[in-house]
Design a protein around this motif. Structure first.
Motif, short mmCIF file in Angstrom:
data_model
loop_
_atom_site.label_atom_id
_atom_site.label_comp_id
_atom_site.label_asym_id
_atom_site.label_seq_id
_atom_site.Cartn_x
_atom_site.Cartn_y
_atom_site.Cartn_z
N ARG A 227 0.84 -1.18 -0.11
CA ARG A 227 0.01 -0.06 0.06
C ARG A 227 0.87 1.32 0.17
NH1 ARG A 227 -3.22 -0.08 5.14
NH2 ARG A 227 -1.56 -1.21 6.07
N GLY A 228 0.16 2.21 0.18
CA GLY A 228 1.03 3.62 -0.05
C GLY A 228 1.32 4.25 -1.48
N ARG A 229 2.17 5.14 -1.42
CA ARG A 229 2.79 5.76 -2.39
C ARG A 229 3.78 4.90 -3.11
NH1 ARG A 229 5.23 10.26 -2.08
NH2 ARG A 229 5.57 10.17 0.11
N LYS A 230 3.51 4.14 -4.39
CA LYS A 230 4.57 3.39 -4.74
C LYS A 230 5.02 3.50 -6.22
CE LYS A 230 5.21 0.58 -1.06
NZ LYS A 230 4.44 1.50 -0.37
N SER A 231 6.19 3.06 -6.72
CA SER A 231 6.48 3.25 -8.24
C SER A 231 6.98 2.15 -8.54
CB SER A 231 7.41 4.54 -8.44
OG SER A 231 6.71 5.69 -8.20
N LEU A 232 6.83 1.58 -9.77
CA LEU A 232 7.54 0.42 -10.41
C LEU A 232 7.96 0.71 -11.75
CD1 LEU A 232 7.80 -2.63 -10.56
CD2 LEU A 232 5.46 -2.78 -11.83
N LEU A 233 9.78 0.55 -11.72
CA LEU A 233 10.39 0.53 -12.92
C LEU A 233 10.41 -0.77 -13.44
CD1 LEU A 233 12.34 2.16 -14.94
CD2 LEU A 233 13.79 1.64 -13.48
N ALA B 20 6.87 7.15 -19.22
CA ALA B 20 5.29 6.85 -19.14
C ALA B 20 4.99 6.01 -20.37
CB ALA B 20 4.75 8.37 -19.06
N GLY B 21 5.50 6.41 -21.54
CA GLY B 21 5.09 5.85 -22.58
C GLY B 21 5.98 4.64 -23.22
N SER B 22 6.17 4.89 -24.59
CA SER B 22 7.13 3.69 -25.32
C SER B 22 8.49 4.14 -24.99
CB SER B 22 6.40 3.57 -26.52
OG SER B 22 7.36 2.61 -27.11
N HIS B 23 9.42 3.44 -24.25
CA HIS B 23 10.89 3.76 -24.30
C HIS B 23 11.55 2.64 -24.75
CE1 HIS B 23 14.70 5.09 -22.59
NE2 HIS B 23 14.23 6.34 -22.59
N PRO B 24 12.44 2.42 -25.23
CA PRO B 24 13.14 1.37 -25.44
C PRO B 24 13.72 0.58 -24.42
CG PRO B 24 14.62 3.32 -26.39
CD PRO B 24 13.32 3.59 -25.88
N LEU B 25 14.14 1.30 -23.25
CA LEU B 25 14.61 0.92 -21.99
C LEU B 25 13.79 0.30 -21.00
CD1 LEU B 25 18.04 3.04 -21.80
CD2 LEU B 25 17.73 0.72 -22.51
N GLY B 26 12.68 0.97 -20.62
CA GLY B 26 11.64 0.85 -19.68
C GLY B 26 10.46 1.59 -19.47
N HIS B 27 9.83 1.37 -18.41
CA HIS B 27 8.50 1.79 -18.25
C HIS B 27 8.54 2.29 -16.60
CE1 HIS B 27 4.42 2.19 -17.57
NE2 HIS B 27 4.18 2.84 -18.62
N LEU B 28 8.12 3.45 -16.45
CA LEU B 28 7.77 3.78 -15.04
C LEU B 28 6.29 4.21 -14.56
CD1 LEU B 28 9.17 4.36 -12.37
CD2 LEU B 28 9.38 6.70 -13.09
N ALA B 29 5.77 3.33 -13.47
CA ALA B 29 4.45 3.37 -13.36
C ALA B 29 4.06 3.92 -12.00
CB ALA B 29 3.50 2.00 -13.43
N THR B 30 3.08 4.61 -11.53
CA THR B 30 2.93 4.87 -10.09
C THR B 30 1.52 4.71 -9.66
OG1 THR B 30 2.37 7.04 -10.85
CG2 THR B 30 4.60 6.69 -10.25
N LYS B 31 1.31 4.54 -8.46
CA LYS B 31 0.17 4.35 -7.85
C LYS B 31 0.06 5.03 -6.38
CE LYS B 31 0.92 0.10 -5.17
NZ LYS B 31 0.24 -1.32 -5.04
#
Length: 312
Positions: free
Chosen positions: A237-243, A301-312
């Motif tokens: 729970r709480g403020r989390k981000s996923l790379l 946030a979008g299409s990047h060749p190396l990765g994607h970063l999401a938050t909740k």
């Protein structure tokens, strides 16, 4: 001054650093002194602290690509060598082995208790550390250690209880390529050899956190595949981000050391991505500056060749 990286991410200009090791802390409960390494910038005041836990079998000299980058970006990074390190080579029947995971948390608490001592042992560092801003970070087994310090509950395979081992001195966490929940999703190998993974409860974690997962991290510990290592993000729970690191395997391109032989997906660009996003997150979560973090969220946030970063 801010510099632009080839990944499209921004970051502060690096500063010179100093590293001191080994600093020995008495820890009679573990049967051996706790050896610690401190890496810090040579300039700046009010420096936040990163408490870093290595992966299974590693040691305080590893993870230089991350440690050097964080320290050059304004953080005091503290590493310890835990009992599961190959440097100890504990025999299979050593009574401490079943509680390796628990000794790790005690090691981290010992470091927190002795922050002033460690600060005083590094030339030029006294008076420059901010003991009130501490982030726990770790890779693989070390990610579980960091998670325990912010509320992860692990059912003790010996007692059957799930003790709260969180520490209020830790404000946030970074978990890299870390184990997910246990239960039926574990392989027989994991259930037998890593019993502390059998039952992990992420629901008590409310502190801010960044989880880093490789989408090709197909560990022999679970039947779920790479998605297993995203559980610390999805189940807490709480403020989390996923790379999510595209093409990243367990060592995320080579974060465990320069020219490390265990890296199966060696890629300097992946390492640079992890370095830059984690430093941006550290600067954000400790209140230094949100600029680089906000830029990372936009770029990834979008299409990047190396990765994607999401938050909740």
């Amino acid at each position: 001054m801010t510099i632009q990286h080839t990944t499209g991410l921004t970051g502060p200009s690096p500063t010179t650093t100093v590293s001191v090791k080994p600093l020995a802390l008495k820890a009679p409960h573990r049967g051996a002194d706790l050896h610690v390494r401190v890496t810090a910038p040579t300039t700046g005041t009010g420096l936040p602290v990163v408490l870093f836990a290595h992966g299974f079998g590693s040691h305080l000299d590893a993870y230089a690509p991350l440690v050097d980058h964080w320290a050059s970006g304004g953080f005091v990074v503290i590493q310890a060598t835990h009992l599961d390190s190959k440097r100890f080579a504990l025999p299979a029947d050593d009574p401490r082995r079943p509680r390796m995971w628990h000794y790790r948390v005690q090691d981290m608490r010992r470091v927190l208790d002795e922050l002033a001592t460690l600060e005083g042992a590094v030339p030029g560092l006294p008076g420059r550390m901010d003991h009130s801003r501490v982030v726990a970070a770790g890779h693989s087994f070390g990610g579980q250690t960091a998670g325990l310090l912010v509320g992860l509950r692990v059912t003790d395979p010996e007692t059957g209880t799930a003790e709260d081992l969180s520490d209020t001195r830790v404000m946030a966490s970074i978990q890299l390529a870390t184990a997910g929940r246990g239960g039926d999703e574990l392989t027989p190998f994991a259930r037998e050899h890593l019993p502390w993974l059998r039952d992990q409860d992420f629901s008590h974690i409310t502190a801010p956190g960044l989880v880093v997962a490789g989408d090709k991290d197909d560990l022999p510990l679970t039947t779920r595949g790479p998605a297993w290592t995203t559980d610390p993000y999805t189940l807490s729970r709480g403020r989390k981000s996923l790379l999510t690191v595209h093409g990243g395997e367990h060592f995320l391109g080579g974060i465990s050391g320069y020219e490390s032989t265990e890296t199966t997906d060696e890629d300097p660009a992946r390492v640079a991505l992890v370095q830059q996003v984690t430093l941006a997150y550290l600067r954000h979560v400790t209140g230094i500056d949100d600029t680089d973090w906000n830029n990372a969220r936009t770029v990834l946030a979008g299409s990047h060749p190396l990765g994607h970063l999401a938050t909740k």
